[in-house]
Design a protein around this motif. Structure first.
Motif, PDB file in Angstrom:
ATOM      1  N   ALA A 171       0.826  -1.158   0.015  1.00  0.00           N
ATOM      2  CA  ALA A 171       0.064   0.056  -0.116  1.00  0.00           C
ATOM      3  C   ALA A 171       0.898   1.240  -0.030  1.00  0.00           C
ATOM      4  N   THR A 172       1.637   1.263   0.671  1.00  0.00           N
ATOM      5  CA  THR A 172       2.839   2.294   1.056  1.00  0.00           C
ATOM      6  C   THR A 172       3.697   2.612  -0.317  1.00  0.00           C
ATOM      7  N   GLU A 173       4.043   1.391  -0.792  1.00  0.00           N
ATOM      8  CA  GLU A 173       4.935   1.739  -2.037  1.00  0.00           C
ATOM      9  C   GLU A 173       3.911   2.251  -3.170  1.00  0.00           C
ATOM     10  N   LEU A 174       2.857   1.556  -3.364  1.00  0.00           N
ATOM     11  CA  LEU A 174       1.971   2.284  -4.338  1.00  0.00           C
ATOM     12  C   LEU A 174       1.760   3.555  -4.318  1.00  0.00           C
ATOM     13  N   LEU A 175       1.408   4.198  -3.111  1.00  0.00           N
ATOM     14  CA  LEU A 175       0.953   5.581  -3.210  1.00  0.00           C
ATOM     15  C   LEU A 175       2.499   6.466  -3.117  1.00  0.00           C
ATOM     16  N   GLU A 176       3.403   5.721  -3.144  1.00  0.00           N
ATOM     17  CA  GLU A 176       4.899   6.484  -3.458  1.00  0.00           C
ATOM     18  C   GLU A 176       5.056   6.618  -4.800  1.00  0.00           C
ATOM     19  N   MET A 177       4.455   5.881  -5.635  1.00  0.00           N
ATOM     20  CA  MET A 177       4.827   5.851  -7.139  1.00  0.00           C
ATOM     21  C   MET A 177       4.402   7.001  -7.791  1.00  0.00           C
ATOM     22  N   PRO A 178       5.006   7.373  -8.771  1.00  0.00           N
ATOM     23  CA  PRO A 178       4.862   8.601  -9.485  1.00  0.00           C
ATOM     24  C   PRO A 178       3.744   8.510 -10.020  1.00  0.00           C
ATOM     25  N   GLY A 179       2.738   9.480  -9.993  1.00  0.00           N
ATOM     26  CA  GLY A 179       1.490   9.134 -10.779  1.00  0.00           C
ATOM     27  C   GLY A 179       0.650   8.155  -9.928  1.00  0.00           C
ATOM     28  N   PRO A 180       0.445   7.924  -8.788  1.00  0.00           N
ATOM     29  CA  PRO A 180       0.050   6.991  -8.097  1.00  0.00           C
ATOM     30  C   PRO A 180      -1.378   6.225  -8.676  1.00  0.00           C
ATOM     31  N   PRO A 181      -1.816   5.339  -8.209  1.00  0.00           N
ATOM     32  CA  PRO A 181      -3.019   4.545  -8.788  1.00  0.00           C
ATOM     33  C   PRO A 181      -4.215   4.912  -7.989  1.00  0.00           C
ATOM     34  N   THR A 182      -5.341   4.898  -8.886  1.00  0.00           N
ATOM     35  CA  THR A 182      -6.638   5.210  -8.164  1.00  0.00           C
ATOM     36  C   THR A 182      -7.342   3.923  -8.025  1.00  0.00           C
ATOM     37  N   ALA A 183      -6.830   3.120  -8.502  1.00  0.00           N
ATOM     38  CA  ALA A 183      -7.499   1.701  -8.246  1.00  0.00           C
ATOM     39  C   ALA A 183      -6.389   0.503  -8.314  1.00  0.00           C
ATOM     40  N   VAL A 184      -6.384  -0.381  -7.514  1.00  0.00           N
ATOM     41  CA  VAL A 184      -5.448  -1.642  -7.383  1.00  0.00           C
ATOM     42  C   VAL A 184      -6.205  -2.809  -7.958  1.00  0.00           C
ATOM     43  N   PHE A 185      -5.589  -3.782  -8.494  1.00  0.00           N
ATOM     44  CA  PHE A 185      -6.008  -5.078  -8.832  1.00  0.00           C
ATOM     45  C   PHE A 185      -4.867  -6.013  -8.228  1.00  0.00           C
ATOM     46  N   ALA A 186      -5.328  -6.720  -6.901  1.00  0.00           N
ATOM     47  CA  ALA A 186      -4.536  -7.520  -6.152  1.00  0.00           C
ATOM     48  C   ALA A 186      -4.531  -9.036  -6.708  1.00  0.00           C
ATOM     49  N   ALA A 187      -3.502  -9.785  -6.606  1.00  0.00           N
ATOM     50  CA  ALA A 187      -3.474 -11.052  -7.203  1.00  0.00           C
ATOM     51  C   ALA A 187      -4.062 -12.076  -6.200  1.00  0.00           C
ATOM     52  N   SER A 188      -3.962 -11.747  -4.839  1.00  0.00           N
ATOM     53  CA  SER A 188      -4.807 -12.472  -3.813  1.00  0.00           C
ATOM     54  C   SER A 188      -5.430 -11.958  -2.816  1.00  0.00           C
ATOM     55  N   ASP A 189      -6.467 -12.705  -1.943  1.00  0.00           N
ATOM     56  CA  ASP A 189      -7.126 -11.852  -0.966  1.00  0.00           C
ATOM     57  C   ASP A 189      -6.166 -11.642   0.134  1.00  0.00           C
ATOM     58  N   GLU A 190      -5.287 -12.151   0.353  1.00  0.00           N
ATOM     59  CA  GLU A 190      -4.462 -11.820   1.640  1.00  0.00           C
ATOM     60  C   GLU A 190      -3.744 -10.627   1.134  1.00  0.00           C
ATOM     61  N   ILE A 191      -3.098 -10.445   0.076  1.00  0.00           N
ATOM     62  CA  ILE A 191      -2.579  -9.252  -0.417  1.00  0.00           C
ATOM     63  C   ILE A 191      -3.639  -7.990  -0.236  1.00  0.00           C
ATOM     64  N   ALA A 192      -4.863  -8.388  -0.808  1.00  0.00           N
ATOM     65  CA  ALA A 192      -5.868  -7.114  -0.883  1.00  0.00           C
ATOM     66  C   ALA A 192      -6.080  -7.092   0.821  1.00  0.00           C
TER      67      ALA A 192
END
Lengths: 338, 338
Positions: free
Chosen positions: B229-250
């Motif tokens: 979650a933290t890494e995603l938000l620190e990306m340049p142009g961070p996402p407004t939506a995420v597709f996670a490959a498993s429920d545990e990740i989600a």
């Protein structure tokens, strides 16, 4: 009378001779039936069991050469996160000892049928995670398989058991909620008056001179927890805090409270029982009485060994404190975007 | 050359004769090694396998009289909620057929060691829920145990498999997020370019002329999701939506977003993959590509039967739509107290 030679297994006949009763009476005394046994006779039998180191379900086969190198595990449902955790650790411990794990789920068939079936497999030992009665165990009487109960609330004479002190865990959890100033604390879970978690709840309230009047019988499921949230809020003088007997129940209650527009812990605090990983990731993270799963499994395997005396190991669960009880931050800690 | 008599099992030697190669070359062709095989030769071997109905891991013992009445299950970890669900359903299906289930967890020892150990148990069949390679399966070549892969992303020639079309599930999930107006959609999970969920994500974006530039390699765990979650938000142009490959990740991402003061779905929408029960109780309830576990298990047992040809069954997962994608209420539905 002399003790039996040390190179053969102690039998029920040895116990009967030492206690001066028939072998049938030994069985009745150890299994609490099917026929009644006078208390004094029963004590004599138990004393003989203790002196001789007799184990009703012969353990000599366990872990020895020529064994099937398999142990059995009876669980009430693998998809329940607590039993998934327990199954995971048992399988790992078994594999480390060169044993394969045969899993049987009693959810559909009932514990009696499953215990009977697993006993017929001639395994090196069976761990039973269901709560069972003496009557259930009678069915394994003639089996060569040694049995350890590893999720048992109280001791059964003559059966090796790992007992988690649910009473102590519940008492600590409810005392913690009282420490947060709560006076209306509900219990949800199995509602049998003998249920240790319920007794821990009511005794903690009694010690604080608070009424133990909010009991809600709830099955072990998320759906039941969701329904319980509504029922709790409709009670006269509804609770400001809830002690749930399992994590699955707590998961349902948490969503239910949220759907009712209530915040946890500010409107209704919550503590659950089991301490599965999911509770760390709930919103808010849920304070839980955490089952000592690694210790339970290690003790169960120790008890399976041929040298262990009949008896019970008692373990005390620990309260893992998170936010749902009122401790810690109930608001997000930082915002990187707004 | 004539076909072998119908009353004996087709052997690797039969395949070799029909294809005009040595038995070693049959093994290399079917197992993709250890020595290379010319493509034309490989096709001739596969054609012979198809014509003769040859199965590399002999199935004739499966479910027949004199069997051990046990099946094996190799899983990467029983405490993962998806594998707990799968284990639960497999055990129930096995029990209904009079079979006991031996579970082995490959998490600590690795799939190779566990597959080798379980093959030595002489079970009636082994279901493998790990993703495996041809190389892994070579180790079971000389075993009498029939094998079904039941959680495999793609077919392995000559091995019976249940394949869930993860590509289709991911494509539908990401298309759904695009339908909600999202243009910055991240993927978190295994980052191998061959990974079907990743390909489904990138193809759905490509079809909508959107960039597939937000990929985050994430292990299958809640802790990894929390860090993601933290890494995603620190990306340049961070996402407004995420597709996670498993429920545990989600599960981890959901808590992480909340800790960052972000709301789901309003700030960042989320769709996960697996569809375990826990996602229905998350806050908000998480839209998930739901694995067809009951169908997977039924097909796997059908494939274990002695009359089934080598081949793959392909199943399509369904998108279970809840609130985390932006559908449905993201606010509480009613308030009984305020």
């Amino acid at each position: 009378m002399t003790a039996p030679p040390s190179d053969r297994r102690v039998t029920r006949a040895d116990v009967a001779r030492l206690a001066g009763v028939s072998t049938a009476v030994v069985s009745y005394a150890l299994n609490d039936g099917p026929r009644p046994v006078a208390e004094a006779t029963k004590q004599r039998v138990l004393e003989a069991v203790r002196l001789l180191g007799y184990r009703p379900n012969a353990t000599a086969r366990a872990l020895k050469l020529g064994s099937t190198s398999q142990i059995g595990l009876v669980v009430p449902g693998v998809s329940n996160p607590f039993f998934a955790w327990l199954t995971d650790r048992i399988e790992a411990q078994a594999r480390a000892r060169g044993l394969a794990t045969v899993v049987m789920n009693s959810a559909d068939s009932g514990v009696l049928e499953v215990v009977t079936r697993i006993a017929s497999l001639q395994l090196d030992g069976v761990l039973i995670a269901n709560e069972v009665t003496r009557g259930d165990l009678l069915r394994m009487e003639n089996s060569e398989t040694s049995v350890v109960l590893l999720n048992q609330p109280t001791e059964i004479a003559g059966i090796r058991s790992v007992i988690v002190d649910r009473y102590a865990g519940a008492f600590e959890a409810v005392s913690h909620l009282i420490g947060h100033g709560h006076q209306r604390i509900a219990y949800t879970g199995p509602a049998d008056p003998e249920e240790a978690r319920r007794r821990g709840w009511s005794d903690a309230l009694a010690v604080a001179d608070l009424p133990a009047d909010l009991t809600l019988r709830t099955e072990y499921s998320r759906d039941a927890g969701l329904a319980a949230a509504t029922e709790l809020l409709e009670m006269p003088g509804p609770p400001t805090a809830v002690f749930a007997a399992s994590d699955e129940i707590a998961s349902g209650i948490l969503l239910g409270l949220h759907q009712h527009g209530l915040s946890t812990p500010d409107d209704v605090a919550l503590i659950s029982f089991d301490g599965t990983e999911e509770m760390r990731y709930a919103r808010p993270p849920v304070t839980s009485v955490t089952q000592p799963v690694d210790d339970m499994v290690r003790c169960a395997f120790d008890l399976l060994g041929p040298d262990m005396a009949v008896g019970a190991v008692r373990l005390v669960p620990q309260l893992a404190i998170r936010s749902s009880c009122g401790c810690g931050p109930s608001l997000p800690q930082k915002a990187v975007r707004s």
